[in-house]
Design a protein around this motif. Structure first.
Motif, short mmCIF file in Angstrom:
data_model
loop_
_atom_site.label_atom_id
_atom_site.label_comp_id
_atom_site.label_asym_id
_atom_site.label_seq_id
_atom_site.Cartn_x
_atom_site.Cartn_y
_atom_site.Cartn_z
N THR A 149 75.20 28.87 -46.30
CA THR A 149 75.36 27.54 -45.71
C THR A 149 76.85 27.24 -45.51
N LEU A 206 78.15 29.30 -42.64
CA LEU A 206 77.72 28.77 -41.34
C LEU A 206 78.62 27.62 -40.91
N SER A 243 71.57 38.25 -34.64
CA SER A 243 70.67 37.09 -34.45
C SER A 243 69.23 37.50 -34.16
N LEU A 278 68.82 37.15 -42.37
CA LEU A 278 70.08 36.39 -42.43
C LEU A 278 70.61 36.25 -43.86
N PHE A 298 71.81 23.43 -38.28
CA PHE A 298 71.66 24.47 -39.29
C PHE A 298 70.56 24.18 -40.30
N VAL A 316 67.82 26.49 -40.16
CA VAL A 316 68.18 27.88 -40.50
C VAL A 316 68.15 28.07 -42.01
N THR A 369 79.39 31.77 -37.83
CA THR A 369 79.01 30.49 -37.22
C THR A 369 78.25 30.73 -35.92
N GLY A 416 74.69 31.82 -36.70
CA GLY A 416 73.88 30.68 -37.15
C GLY A 416 73.46 29.78 -35.99
N CYS A 449 70.86 31.63 -33.70
CA CYS A 449 69.53 31.65 -34.34
C CYS A 449 68.86 30.28 -34.25
#
Length: 439
Positions: free
Chosen positions: A17, A20, A137, A143, A205, A208, A294, A297, A300
């Motif tokens: 996190t 990202l 991706s 991930l 995000f 994700v 980034t 993320g 995706c």
């Protein structure tokens, strides 16, 4: 049977996190604030932290509570308005602005000093860059392994070296604060913080992070919420530490590059001064990994979102988004920033209103009555703020410059709060009437 995450996986989720969030913008903005704010740097930093750390973490928590993406969060404003808001956010932080910007920033910081700033090197670089982004991706289920266990720790280690060096080995002296920071350090920091666009990024995000936890077999909604909140908090602490060290670097490097136009110049001169030639290579590698994570993320998240509404598969969308982002990135960094700032300045206020008000849903008889009008007002005034940052600023009527907080770029805040008070009173009156009729 719902699995639980191990401590190692929770940390990996938090690191992912954090990774990202920390794109090139996050590494480039704080040194510039540090340089311009001089001895007022900590007031500016305080404002910056509210919007660049507080709001994104709040967003992750808000999304965790509704268990999904921005479409779940925006139900109080109705399906169509919610879908429109989500589409605009995904396009802005995806293929239109943020994803291409990751390529142009990593090129300008890492590669351009070696190859020159021409169109051909950028084209070749963006091609290789987006082939890698598309490749990673295509496998979103992995991930947590690729980003959480490999790329994120690399990025954190590199940032730690940079941060510790900035605190221990200052390379210059602070300069007096610029006029804006002498008079309004807090509000300037506040607005600069929301230009990192992390809150919009967090809206995108959220899904994700939830899906990365699901890929480990976590199905229980309460556990998913808890893990997502933990990930948000770990990321928040990481962001805080990175920003504090970069503010320090900007403040102390000021005398080396007093005329710096952006944070990339400050980073370059600091790294060159402290680590010599090898420093440039180190910085290039750091920015490359930061941008790459980034971009993955964002790609995706966008492919995941649009595959729900378009007759295209996730993998097809990854290719389309990657190629489109590559084309946009060849416009160059200054063009991209020029086009993006007015758009992002306009859509930020309604997103902030939605996130903050999502924590108050239990207070109202009807949340739609509250959230929709406040978001509408914040959007109208956000558009005025956005136009002010564009080439059309001269077309605005004179009264727009006299609005409260207009100079700080926060003209949307007072009318939004006023609207909130009005609709809150209206909601209570209507709610009480219903109760009376029932009795």
């Amino acid at each position: 049977m719902s699995h639980r995450l191990t401590t190692k996986d929770i940390l990996a989720l938090g690191f992912m996190t954090f990774a990202l969030f920390v794109g090139a913008g996050n590494i480039i903005f704080p040194p510039m604030v540090g340089l311009q704010a001089g001895h007022h740097v900590w007031w500016a930093a305080f404002g910056f932290m509210i919007t660049a750390v507080g709001l994104p973490v709040m967003t992750v928590v808000a999304l965790a509570r509704v268990g999904g993406g921005i479409d779940a969060l925006s139900t109080p404003i109705g399906r169509k308005a919610g879908l429109l808001l989500a589409t605009v956010c995904y396009l802005a932080v995806g293929p239109l602005f943020a994803t291409p910007r990751t390529a142009t920033v990593s090129f300008e910081v890492g590669i351009a000093p070696l190859t020159g700033d021409g169109a051909t090197p950028l084209l070749v670089y963006s091609l290789i860059y987006f082939v890698l982004v598309i490749g990673i991706s295509l496998y979103p289920g992995r991930l947590l392994d690729t980003v959480g266990h490999v790329l994120a720790p690399l990025k954190i280690a590199a940032l730690a070296v940079l941060g510790i060096a900035a605190v221990l080995w200052p390379a210059g002296q602070p300069l007096p604060a610029t006029e804006a920071y002498q008079t309004q350090p807090f509000s300037n920091g506040f607005v600069n913080g929301y230009l990192t666009m992390d809150t919009l990024g967090a809206l995108v995000f959220g899904i994700v992070i939830v899906n990365a936890a699901r890929s480990r077999g976590v199905k229980d909604a309460k556990l998913l919420t808890r893990y997502t909140i933990w990930a948000g908090l770990i990321a928040g602490v990481g962001l805080l530490l990175v920003y504090l060290s970069l503010f320090k670097m900007g403040e102390n490097t000021a005398s080396l590059v007093p005329q710096a136009q952006n944070g990339a110049v400050i980073l370059h001169s600091y790294v060159q001064q402290t680590f010599g030639g090898i420093g440039s290579f180190f910085l290039a590698a750091l920015i490359f990994i930061a941008c790459m994570v980034t971009a993955v993320g964002l790609t995706c998240a966008c492919a995941e979102f649009f595959s729900q509404y378009l007759p295209l598969s996730y993998k097809t969308l990854v290719f389309i988004l990657g190629l489109f982002s590559m084309l946009v990135s060849n416009l160059g960094l200054s063009h991209l920033i020029q086009i993006s700032i007015p758009v992002l300045t306009a859509i930020y206020p309604p997103c902030i209103a939605l996130i903050v008000l999502s924590f108050t849903l239990r207070w109202w008889n009807s949340s739609s009555r509250i959230i929709a009008p406040v978001m509408l007002v914040s959007l109208i005034f956000g558009i005025i703020d956005g136009i002010k940052t564009s080439t059309f600023a001269t077309m605005l009527p004179a009264w727009t410059t006299k609005l409260p907080l207009a100079e700080q770029g926060l003209a949307w805040l007072p009318p939004s709060i006023l609207m909130l008070v009005l609709v809150a009173v209206y909601d209570k009156v209507c709610g009480e009437r219903k109760v009376t009729a029932h009795q």
